[in-house]
Design a protein around this motif. Structure first.
Motif, PDB file in Angstrom:
ATOM      1  N   CYS A  75      34.857  65.507  62.530  1.00  0.00           N
ATOM      2  CA  CYS A  75      34.579  64.148  63.033  1.00  0.00           C
ATOM      3  C   CYS A  75      35.060  63.093  62.038  1.00  0.00           C
ATOM      4  O   CYS A  75      35.416  61.986  62.424  1.00  0.00           O
ATOM      5  CB  CYS A  75      33.083  63.943  63.277  1.00  0.00           C
ATOM      6  SG  CYS A  75      32.433  64.844  64.689  1.00  0.00           S
ATOM      7  N   SER A  76      35.037  63.434  60.741  1.00  0.00           N
ATOM      8  CA  SER A  76      35.541  62.507  59.719  1.00  0.00           C
ATOM      9  C   SER A  76      37.063  62.432  59.735  1.00  0.00           C
ATOM     10  O   SER A  76      37.651  61.595  59.062  1.00  0.00           O
ATOM     11  CB  SER A  76      35.079  62.938  58.324  1.00  0.00           C
ATOM     12  OG  SER A  76      33.694  62.761  58.169  1.00  0.00           O
ATOM     13  N   ARG A 135      33.024  54.355  68.106  1.00  0.00           N
ATOM     14  CA  ARG A 135      33.544  55.579  68.715  1.00  0.00           C
ATOM     15  C   ARG A 135      32.406  56.587  68.815  1.00  0.00           C
ATOM     16  O   ARG A 135      31.550  56.634  67.942  1.00  0.00           O
ATOM     17  CB  ARG A 135      34.637  56.202  67.826  1.00  0.00           C
ATOM     18  CG  ARG A 135      35.884  55.370  67.724  1.00  0.00           C
ATOM     19  CD  ARG A 135      36.833  55.945  66.683  1.00  0.00           C
ATOM     20  NE  ARG A 135      37.997  55.071  66.538  1.00  0.00           N
ATOM     21  CZ  ARG A 135      38.762  55.032  65.456  1.00  0.00           C
ATOM     22  NH1 ARG A 135      38.506  55.813  64.428  1.00  0.00           N
ATOM     23  NH2 ARG A 135      39.787  54.210  65.402  1.00  0.00           N
ATOM     24  N   ALA A 177      38.708  59.473  64.456  1.00  0.00           N
ATOM     25  CA  ALA A 177      37.751  59.756  63.381  1.00  0.00           C
ATOM     26  C   ALA A 177      36.603  58.752  63.357  1.00  0.00           C
ATOM     27  O   ALA A 177      36.782  57.564  63.647  1.00  0.00           O
ATOM     28  CB  ALA A 177      38.469  59.759  62.042  1.00  0.00           C
ATOM     29  N   LEU A 178      35.426  59.256  63.026  1.00  0.00           N
ATOM     30  CA  LEU A 178      34.255  58.389  62.863  1.00  0.00           C
ATOM     31  C   LEU A 178      34.236  57.896  61.418  1.00  0.00           C
ATOM     32  O   LEU A 178      33.936  58.646  60.500  1.00  0.00           O
ATOM     33  CB  LEU A 178      32.973  59.173  63.166  1.00  0.00           C
ATOM     34  CG  LEU A 178      32.906  59.866  64.528  1.00  0.00           C
ATOM     35  CD1 LEU A 178      31.577  60.596  64.682  1.00  0.00           C
ATOM     36  CD2 LEU A 178      33.093  58.861  65.663  1.00  0.00           C
ATOM     37  N   THR A 179      34.588  56.644  61.247  1.00  0.00           N
ATOM     38  CA  THR A 179      34.685  56.091  59.889  1.00  0.00           C
ATOM     39  C   THR A 179      33.832  54.839  59.729  1.00  0.00           C
ATOM     40  O   THR A 179      33.934  54.133  58.737  1.00  0.00           O
ATOM     41  CB  THR A 179      36.157  55.733  59.588  1.00  0.00           C
ATOM     42  OG1 THR A 179      36.635  54.872  60.633  1.00  0.00           O
ATOM     43  CG2 THR A 179      37.029  56.977  59.530  1.00  0.00           C
ATOM     44  N   VAL A 239      39.212  64.874  58.674  1.00  0.00           N
ATOM     45  CA  VAL A 239      39.894  65.566  57.577  1.00  0.00           C
ATOM     46  C   VAL A 239      40.285  66.982  57.997  1.00  0.00           C
ATOM     47  O   VAL A 239      39.770  67.515  58.976  1.00  0.00           O
ATOM     48  CB  VAL A 239      39.011  65.635  56.300  1.00  0.00           C
ATOM     49  CG1 VAL A 239      38.603  64.239  55.863  1.00  0.00           C
ATOM     50  CG2 VAL A 239      37.777  66.520  56.526  1.00  0.00           C
ATOM     51  N   ILE A 250      31.831  60.775  69.486  1.00  0.00           N
ATOM     52  CA  ILE A 250      32.386  62.114  69.709  1.00  0.00           C
ATOM     53  C   ILE A 250      31.271  62.967  70.298  1.00  0.00           C
ATOM     54  O   ILE A 250      30.240  63.171  69.663  1.00  0.00           O
ATOM     55  CB  ILE A 250      32.923  62.713  68.400  1.00  0.00           C
ATOM     56  CG1 ILE A 250      34.147  61.931  67.923  1.00  0.00           C
ATOM     57  CG2 ILE A 250      33.277  64.206  68.597  1.00  0.00           C
ATOM     58  CD1 ILE A 250      34.734  62.410  66.611  1.00  0.00           C
TER      59      ILE A 250
END
Lengths: 263, 358
Positions: free
Chosen positions: B68-69, B205, B195-197, B71, B207
């Protein structure tokens, strides 16, 4: 950010003193009348606003009644498998240590199926904040016995009342997690009246500050209602929390490290 | 770069971090533990994320969070641990997230043993836990392939936003052989658009793998199936040896494929027209090439370290054009080349007998 900035009062000479926090979306919640999830959501949203954290927050939703919290909290979010929110939050926090990572979990999610994940996240001192909503029953599936159901409590899977002989005893998770060296701030609050709601709000702010300061694992347990599955009115449900839950689950500070006291 | 003597598990670990692995979560289980041990040292040296989880259940959900990040993230396990990850894999599949999972397969069912096996073929190729989904599955047959497929796994995962499984058997994980590692890739990858940032200067966002309306869930499933269609048409990979004039085609993957290669060489030295096809992708299965070869060959021998799982995919690809026989060893027993050779000879004899009748 001040929540008042986001709304226009529209009446000349009148000051808006209470409005929707920016961290809450406009979506109507699906919760039953008298359920305290709405209050808990609002308190979390107010705290995110007041600390200016909304734009750096990543919320991990649970499985249970609050599964749709990602539609109500106006922040980045994801939805974990049942009980696994602390593990998912760990993956997010470890890869984005500067973000605020929170989970919001019910008692079935956190105390039963996710007991291992919450226990080890606390033991590791994960820099996450957990909001634990305890209403002593499985709500979404229709009112079955939870690991937190009280002795003698009637549920759809303990029709004659919870028998401790057959099903053992309720778990007081705040007390359990407070024993772990990795936890920094563990408190239990209640949402059954205004005084306790205000105390809960203050603790939610503290828990988020603990994460911001990198002091360790923080959790606020919130005693909550489920009038639908308890089979009583919303008003009676608030009384039920006071009369039945509070004696078994006393509100209080179970872990406040010296570093947290210094915040 | 020069070749080094490398153990399969260590080679996969080192290749993963050189391919840009930023976060690893895992749990010890034989015969993959060296992978976790190597990363515990190297990831920390490089200032990346390494965490030994409390269980495989937690490990795969940590991977889910790291994905989710946005990476590059991975976990590794062996059969019983891989079984425990099915829940998380299904959620990852249901969230359109890329990640890499290594399954160094061992004997089963149950606790089984720690010997090399291919008993997870169905589990890795048929689904990712519950629901309609198929991961991309890569099956290395050497330490060098384990390295190459690890790098490929991350690239495919990102290309398709898809789950990629490296299905190695315990022999690939445990054996040492000379192999060449890739150069360290610069880790300058920016966060992808899902991505969740933190919702800074953009709408939030979410997910989730939850779609309450059946039509909505079906639409999501159609999207997955369309992607799988592209994967099936573009990503079938295999190795083949002396198939051009072959009357008998031997098919095996991983360690079984490598042993079959030796047996095919021996059969050729005896003058038998035998070829080998070694699937490198178990999903997508190299069905197009097998179907094509089925026109030319008179028989197929499938060799696996299980009771016969891939043989079902072979039957589908061959489509009744040639008789198929199977040779397998189970429970962690690795077949010897002469066992495979005698099965080749028996299958070849049946083909010759048919020729005589005709």
């Amino acid at each position: 950010m001040d929540s008042k900035d986001s709304l226009v009062c529209g009446i000349e000479g009148m000051e808006l003193v209470y409005g929707r926090p920016q961290s809450l979306t406009e979506m109507h919640t699906h919760y039953c009348p008298g359920c305290t999830h709405g209050i808990a959501h609002r308190l979390v949203a107010e705290a995110l606003d007041e600390l200016g954290l909304r734009e750096q927050t990543i919320l991990v939703a649970p499985v249970g009644c609050s599964v749709f919290i990602y539609e109500y909290i106006n922040a980045d979010s994801c939805e974990a498998p049942h009980g696994r929110a602390p593990a998912m939050a760990t993956g997010i926090k470890r890869t984005q240590p500067n973000k605020t990572v929170i989970t919001y979990q019910g008692d079935g999610d956190l105390v039963s199926i996710g007991a291992s994940e919450i226990f080890h996240a606390a033991a590791r001192g994960e820099h996450i904040t957990v909001f634990f909503v305890n209403n002593a029953i499985y709500g979404m599936t229709g009112g079955q016995m939870a690991p937190t159901s009280l002795p003698g409590q009637h549920t759809s899977s303990s029709l004659d009342g919870r028998s401790t002989e057959r099903t053992g005893f309720p778990i007081r998770m705040s007390e359990v997690l407070a024993q772990l060296d990795g936890s920094a701030y563990i408190v239990r609050r209640s949402l059954h009246d205004v005084t306790n709601i205000r105390k809960a709000k203050k603790s939610i702010l503290t828990a988020l500050k603990v994460q911001q300061a990198g002091l360790g694992f923080s959790m606020v347990e919130l005693l909550s209602t489920c009038p639908t599955n308890w089979g009583i009115s919303p008003e009676q449900a608030l009384t039920w929390v006071k009369d039945n839950m509070l004696p078994f689950y006393p509100v209080g500070d179970y872990k406040v490290t010296e570093a947290v006291k210094g915040l | 770069m020069t070749k080094e003597l490398l153990k399969g598990n260590v080679a996969i670990a080192e290749a993963a971090l050189r391919a840009g692995l930023e976060a690893y979560f895992g749990y010890p289980i034989t015969p993959q533990t060296e992978l976790l041990e190597h990363l515990s040292k190297r990831m920390v040296e490089l200032g990346r994320v390494f965490l030994q989880a409390e269980s495989e259940v937690a490990a795969i959900n940590m991977v889910y969070g790291a994905a989710c990040s946005g990476v590059r993230t991975m976990t590794s396990s062996s059969s019983p641990g891989f079984s425990l990850m099915q829940e998380g894999l299904s959620y990852i599949a249901g969230s359109d997230l890329p990640c890499v999972v290594v399954d160094v397969m061992r004997g089963g069912p149950g606790l089984g043993n720690i010997m090399p096996s291919q008993g997870d073929y169905f589990q890795v190729t048929r689904s990712a836990g519950h629901g309609d989904f198929r991961p991309i599955v890569l099956a290395p047959a050497s330490v060098q392939e384990a390295i190459d497929f690890t790098v490929l796994a991350f690239d495919l995962a990102d290309k398709y936003r898809h789950l990629v499984v490296i299905a190695a058997d315990g022999l690939i994980g445990q054996m040492m052989e000379p192999a060449e590692l890739p150069e360290m890739r610069p880790s300058s990858r920016s966060a992808p658009d899902y991505a969740l940032t933190g919702a800074k200067g953009r709408p939030p966002r979410a997910i989730t793998s939850l779609h309450m309306a059946a039509e909505e869930e079906e639409a999501f499933n159609i999207k997955i199936q369309q992607r799988l269609g592209v994967i099936r048409s573009l990503e079938q990979r295999w190795f083949e040896y002396k198939v051009d004039d072959a009357l008998l085609l031997v098919i095996g993957y991983g360690t079984a494929g490598r042993i079959a290669y030796t047996a095919v060489e021996s059969a050729r030295s005896k003058g038998l027209k035998v070829g080998l096809l070694r699937p490198q992708t178990l999903y997508p299965f190299p069905e197009d090439r097998i179907s094509e070869l089925a026109d030319q060959i008179e028989g197929v021998l499938v060799v696996e370290m299980n009771a016969g799982q891939m043989v079902e995919d072979v039957r589908l690809a061959v489509g009744g054009q040639a008789p198929i026989s199977f040779y397998g060893r189970m429970g962690g027993v690795v077949p010897m080349p002469d066992e495979v050779l005698s099965n080749i000879e028996a299958a070849y004899e049946r083909i010759s007998a048919r020729y005589l009748v005709e």
